[in-house]
Design a protein around this motif. Structure first.
Motif, PDB file in Angstrom:
ATOM      1  N   MET A 175       0.821  -1.204   0.000  1.00 44.65           N
ATOM      2  CA  MET A 175       0.000   0.000   0.000  1.00 44.65           C
ATOM      3  C   MET A 175       0.863   1.266   0.000  1.00 44.65           C
ATOM      4  O   MET A 175       0.560   2.211  -0.694  1.00 44.65           O
ATOM      5  CB  MET A 175      -0.938  -0.032   1.214  1.00 44.65           C
ATOM      6  N   VAL A 176       1.944   1.245   0.774  1.00 45.82           N
ATOM      7  CA  VAL A 176       2.847   2.397   0.846  1.00 45.82           C
ATOM      8  C   VAL A 176       3.511   2.623  -0.510  1.00 45.82           C
ATOM      9  O   VAL A 176       3.663   3.756  -0.957  1.00 45.82           O
ATOM     10  CB  VAL A 176       3.899   2.189   1.967  1.00 45.82           C
ATOM     11  N   GLU A 177       3.865   1.518  -1.189  1.00 50.22           N
ATOM     12  CA  GLU A 177       4.504   1.631  -2.498  1.00 50.22           C
ATOM     13  C   GLU A 177       3.561   2.273  -3.510  1.00 50.22           C
ATOM     14  O   GLU A 177       3.972   3.112  -4.311  1.00 50.22           O
ATOM     15  CB  GLU A 177       4.935   0.248  -2.978  1.00 50.22           C
ATOM     16  N   LYS A 178       2.289   1.912  -3.504  1.00 44.52           N
ATOM     17  CA  LYS A 178       1.308   2.486  -4.427  1.00 44.52           C
ATOM     18  C   LYS A 178       1.113   3.974  -4.134  1.00 44.52           C
ATOM     19  O   LYS A 178       0.992   4.792  -5.042  1.00 44.52           O
ATOM     20  CB  LYS A 178      -0.007   1.729  -4.330  1.00 44.52           C
ATOM     21  N   LYS A 179       1.102   4.348  -2.848  1.00 50.98           N
ATOM     22  CA  LYS A 179       0.954   5.754  -2.454  1.00 50.98           C
ATOM     23  C   LYS A 179       2.150   6.569  -2.950  1.00 50.98           C
ATOM     24  O   LYS A 179       1.999   7.674  -3.463  1.00 50.98           O
ATOM     25  CB  LYS A 179       0.820   5.848  -0.937  1.00 50.98           C
ATOM     26  N   ASN A 180       3.363   6.022  -2.824  1.00 50.68           N
ATOM     27  CA  ASN A 180       4.565   6.711  -3.307  1.00 50.68           C
ATOM     28  C   ASN A 180       4.543   6.875  -4.818  1.00 50.68           C
ATOM     29  O   ASN A 180       4.953   7.904  -5.353  1.00 50.68           O
ATOM     30  CB  ASN A 180       5.820   5.943  -2.878  1.00 50.68           C
ATOM     31  N   GLU A 181       4.082   5.846  -5.514  1.00 51.89           N
ATOM     32  CA  GLU A 181       4.001   5.925  -6.973  1.00 51.89           C
ATOM     33  C   GLU A 181       3.015   7.008  -7.403  1.00 51.89           C
ATOM     34  O   GLU A 181       3.297   7.796  -8.309  1.00 51.89           O
ATOM     35  CB  GLU A 181       3.578   4.571  -7.552  1.00 51.89           C
ATOM     36  N   THR A 182       1.878   7.083  -6.737  1.00 53.66           N
ATOM     37  CA  THR A 182       0.876   8.117  -7.041  1.00 53.66           C
ATOM     38  C   THR A 182       1.445   9.504  -6.767  1.00 53.66           C
ATOM     39  O   THR A 182       1.282  10.430  -7.569  1.00 53.66           O
ATOM     40  CB  THR A 182      -0.404   7.886  -6.209  1.00 53.66           C
ATOM     41  N   LEU A 183       2.135   9.653  -5.658  1.00 54.29           N
ATOM     42  CA  LEU A 183       2.743  10.933  -5.308  1.00 54.29           C
ATOM     43  C   LEU A 183       3.790  11.343  -6.355  1.00 54.29           C
ATOM     44  O   LEU A 183       3.866  12.505  -6.741  1.00 54.29           O
ATOM     45  CB  LEU A 183       3.369  10.849  -3.917  1.00 54.29           C
ATOM     46  N   GLU A 184       4.572  10.396  -6.833  1.00 55.87           N
ATOM     47  CA  GLU A 184       5.571  10.683  -7.864  1.00 55.87           C
ATOM     48  C   GLU A 184       4.914  11.132  -9.165  1.00 55.87           C
ATOM     49  O   GLU A 184       5.397  12.046  -9.829  1.00 55.87           O
ATOM     50  CB  GLU A 184       6.462   9.456  -8.104  1.00 55.87           C
TER      51      GLU A 184
END
Length: 180
Positions: free
Chosen positions: A1-10
């Motif tokens: 979940m954290v990885e998906k959030k970081n990808e969206t933020l990027e």
């Protein structure tokens, strides 16, 4: 979940940077414009698309884009700079008493009878004085017989100039750099 959030933020950061970059470039450096009308024929054709550079000051014979009013931009050629005396006689341009050749008018002159540019002195136009006012330009379309320009609208305030242009990028078959 954290990885998906970081990808969206990027992705959001990348899009914001892209939009800011486009805004800065269009506002301060380059912008596209569409030629509207026949006043610059044969140099420019109706509906051609060009890039306008907002860098530097216009010089004699540069093609400039300026705000003619709140809703229209015009494309014309700089003929007179601040302080210049401008006169046409015998279809020849005189600036400060010196005759100038205008090779960009050669195609126009071939197709007409008589003078392409009717004789005038600057004070005989709506400018109404012997020299181009400080902070202004005297501009004319290359299609001299079919151009609303400084002879009718007066000298153009330099602060109304969007920029100079000499690069046609559309239609693709007509891509070119226009020499002044």
């Amino acid at each position: 979940m954290v990885e998906k959030k970081n990808e969206t933020l990027e992705w959001i950061k990348a899009l914001v940077i892209a939009f800011v970059t486009v805004f800065i470039v269009r506002t301060f450096i380059f912008t596209p414009i569409v030629v509207d009308g026949a006043s610059m024929n044969t140099t420019l054709q109706d509906h051609e698309r060009m890039i306008v550079s907002k860098l530097g000051e216009p010089e004699r014979f540069d093609i400039v884009v300026f705000h003619a009013n709140d809703t229209q931009d015009y494309i014309k050629r700089v003929i007179g700079l601040p302080g210049d005396e401008v006169e046409y006689k015998n279809d020849t341009l005189y600036v400060n008493g010196k005759a100038y050749e205008e090779p960009f008018l050669d195609k126009q002159k071939v197709n007409i009878d008589g003078d392409l540019t009717k004789p005038f002195k600057l004070e005989d136009t709506v400018v109404g004085q012997a020299t181009v006012p400080e902070g202004h330009l005297f501009v004319m379309g290359d299609n001299r017989r079919n151009s609303t320009d400084s002879r009718q609208i007066g000298a153009v305030p330099i602060d109304k100039v969007v920029g100079t242009t000499n690069f046609v990028f559309y239609p693709i078959k007509d891509i070119r750099i226009i020499e002044n």
